[in-house]
Design a protein around this motif. Structure first.
Motif, PDB file in Angstrom:
ATOM      1  N   ASN A 132      -3.772  -9.248  23.267  1.00  0.00           N
ATOM      2  CA  ASN A 132      -2.620  -9.815  23.980  1.00  0.00           C
ATOM      3  C   ASN A 132      -1.364  -8.972  23.802  1.00  0.00           C
ATOM      4  O   ASN A 132      -0.328  -9.247  24.419  1.00  0.00           O
ATOM      5  CB  ASN A 132      -2.364 -11.257  23.539  1.00  0.00           C
ATOM      6  CG  ASN A 132      -2.047 -11.349  22.059  1.00  0.00           C
ATOM      7  OD1 ASN A 132      -2.143 -10.364  21.330  1.00  0.00           O
ATOM      8  ND2 ASN A 132      -1.677 -12.531  21.609  1.00  0.00           N
ATOM      9  N   TYR A 176      -6.520 -20.148  28.198  1.00  0.00           N
ATOM     10  CA  TYR A 176      -6.980 -18.760  28.279  1.00  0.00           C
ATOM     11  C   TYR A 176      -6.918 -18.074  26.922  1.00  0.00           C
ATOM     12  O   TYR A 176      -6.064 -18.366  26.087  1.00  0.00           O
ATOM     13  CB  TYR A 176      -6.127 -17.973  29.277  1.00  0.00           C
ATOM     14  CG  TYR A 176      -6.132 -18.546  30.678  1.00  0.00           C
ATOM     15  CD1 TYR A 176      -7.126 -18.215  31.581  1.00  0.00           C
ATOM     16  CD2 TYR A 176      -5.123 -19.416  31.078  1.00  0.00           C
ATOM     17  CE1 TYR A 176      -7.125 -18.735  32.863  1.00  0.00           C
ATOM     18  CE2 TYR A 176      -5.114 -19.949  32.357  1.00  0.00           C
ATOM     19  CZ  TYR A 176      -6.117 -19.606  33.247  1.00  0.00           C
ATOM     20  OH  TYR A 176      -6.117 -20.135  34.503  1.00  0.00           O
ATOM     21  N   CYS A 177      -7.850 -17.149  26.739  1.00  0.00           N
ATOM     22  CA  CYS A 177      -7.884 -16.300  25.546  1.00  0.00           C
ATOM     23  C   CYS A 177      -7.741 -14.853  26.007  1.00  0.00           C
ATOM     24  O   CYS A 177      -8.544 -14.380  26.826  1.00  0.00           O
ATOM     25  CB  CYS A 177      -9.190 -16.496  24.786  1.00  0.00           C
ATOM     26  SG  CYS A 177      -9.370 -15.442  23.350  1.00  0.00           S
ATOM     27  N   ARG A 232      -7.495 -10.811  24.995  1.00  0.00           N
ATOM     28  CA  ARG A 232      -7.789  -9.824  23.961  1.00  0.00           C
ATOM     29  C   ARG A 232      -7.771  -8.409  24.540  1.00  0.00           C
ATOM     30  O   ARG A 232      -8.552  -8.116  25.452  1.00  0.00           O
ATOM     31  CB  ARG A 232      -9.166 -10.119  23.339  1.00  0.00           C
ATOM     32  CG  ARG A 232      -9.203 -11.385  22.522  1.00  0.00           C
ATOM     33  CD  ARG A 232      -8.378 -11.193  21.222  1.00  0.00           C
ATOM     34  NE  ARG A 232      -8.440 -12.383  20.376  1.00  0.00           N
ATOM     35  CZ  ARG A 232      -7.621 -13.416  20.452  1.00  0.00           C
ATOM     36  NH1 ARG A 232      -6.631 -13.390  21.345  1.00  0.00           N
ATOM     37  NH2 ARG A 232      -7.741 -14.446  19.653  1.00  0.00           N
ATOM     38  N   GLN A 234     -11.422 -20.858  29.348  1.00  0.00           N
ATOM     39  CA  GLN A 234     -12.282 -21.833  28.693  1.00  0.00           C
ATOM     40  C   GLN A 234     -13.034 -22.668  29.736  1.00  0.00           C
ATOM     41  O   GLN A 234     -12.621 -22.780  30.883  1.00  0.00           O
ATOM     42  CB  GLN A 234     -11.451 -22.752  27.781  1.00  0.00           C
ATOM     43  CG  GLN A 234     -10.654 -22.008  26.719  1.00  0.00           C
ATOM     44  CD  GLN A 234     -11.528 -21.166  25.811  1.00  0.00           C
ATOM     45  OE1 GLN A 234     -12.614 -21.590  25.416  1.00  0.00           O
ATOM     46  NE2 GLN A 234     -11.064 -19.961  25.493  1.00  0.00           N
TER      47      GLN A 234
END
Length: 247
Positions: free
Chosen positions: A56, A51-52, A54, A73
Motif C-alpha cells: 500500500n 479491500y487489501c 499489497r 473480500q
C-alpha cells in the motif's frame, strides 16, 4: 488505458474486479517511474475494510516499475445494478535519493511548503465472473435449440412406442392364458359330464347282475373308483395338475 503525471505513469485507469458472491477477487495496477529520482507512493481507498492492498506504499526507483495487487473480500450480496461507489486514491511525491519504504511518513505527501504531490483517483468496476454463453444463431439447417427440443420429442415418442409394445405383449399373454384356462375348464366340465353318463350306464348294467355276490363286489369297487375320480376332478389341485400337463 493508462493515466500519466509528471512523476508516475499508472495503469489501468480503473480497477475491474470479477464479481462472484462469497468469493475473493483480485486485480492489479502498475506504477512506472518516469523520472530519474526516487518517487514515493501511497494507496488509499474509501472502503479500507473491504479491500487489501499489497503493497500500500513504497518507493519506485528511477525508471523502474512497481506492481500493486488489490484484493476485494468475499461479498455476501451484489450491489444494485452491479454498480460500485468505492474509489482509490494513489498519491506520489519525490523522495530523497536512497530512500526506502521505512522512510515514508505522513509528511511525505504533505502539500505544504510548495511540495509537488500528484494524485490519481481510480473508480471500481464490477464485471461478471462467468458471463452467460451467447445464444447460438439459427443456421440454414435450423436452430440448435430447436434440434434439442425435437430430440426430446423423439425420445418421448420412442418411450411411448416401447411402453405400448410392452403393454400389448402383456395383454396378449394374459389373453392366451385366459383362453387356455377357459378351454381346460370346458374340458373338465365335459369329462365330468361324460363320467356321469358312463356311471349311469354302468349302474344300469350292473343292477342286472347285482343278484350274484361277484357282481355286487364289482359294483362296490367301481363305486369307490368313481368317488375317487369325482374328488380328483372337483378339487382345485386336480385342475392345477391338469393345467401343468397342458403347459
Amino acid at each position: 488505458m493508462s493515466t500519466g503525471g509528471d512523476l508516475l505513469d499508472l495503469q489501468p485507469s480503473e480497477l475491474r474486479f470479477p464479481f462472484e458472491l462469497r468469493k475473493q477477487s483480485s486485480c492489479s495496477m502498475q506504477l512506472t517511474n518516469k523520472t530519474d529520482k526516487h518517487v514515493a507512493f501511497k494507496v488509499k481507498t474509501t472502503n479500507p475494510k473491504k479491500y487489501c492492498v499489497r503493497p500500500n506504499n513504497g518507493i519506485v526507483l528511477p525508471g523502474a516499475a512497481c506492481s500493486i495487487t488489490v484484493t476485494m473480500q468475499a461479498q455476501k450480496e451484489a450491489p444494485p445494478d452491479m454498480q460500485c461507489k468505492d474509489k482509490f486514491l494513489i498519491q506520489s511525491a519525490v523522495a530523497p535519493n536512497g530512500a526506502i519504504t521505512n522512510d515514508i511518513t505522513p509528511e511525505t505527501f504533505n502539500k505544504e511548503d510548495g511540495k509537488v504531490v500528484e494524485e490519481f483517483r481510480l473508480k471500481v468496476v464490477y464485471v461478471q465472473a462467468n458471463p452467460p454463453s451467447p445464444v447460438p444463431e439459427e443456421s440454414e439447417e435450423g436452430s440448435p435449440r430447436t434440434s434439442v427440443v425435437e430430440d426430446g420429442k423423439n425420445a418421448s415418442s420412442t418411450d411411448a412406442v416401447t411402453r405400448s409394445q410392452v403393454d400389448t405383449k402383456d395383454k396378449s399373454s394374459s389373453a392366451e392364458t385366459w383362453s387356455l384356462v377357459s378351454k381346460l375348464t370346458e374340458e373338465r366340465a365335459s369329462i365330468i359330464q361324460q363320467n356321469q353318463k358312463l356311471r349311469q350306464e354302468l349302474v344300469e348294467d350292473l343292477v342286472k347282475c347285482s343278484r350274484t355276490v361277484s357282481c355286487r363286489f364289482e359294483v362296490q369297487s367301481f363305486d369307490k373308483s368313481l368317488a375317487v375320480l369325482d374328488d380328483f376332478l372337483s378339487t382345485e389341485s386336480g385342475l392345477q395338475r391338469l393345467l401343468q400337463r397342458s403347459w
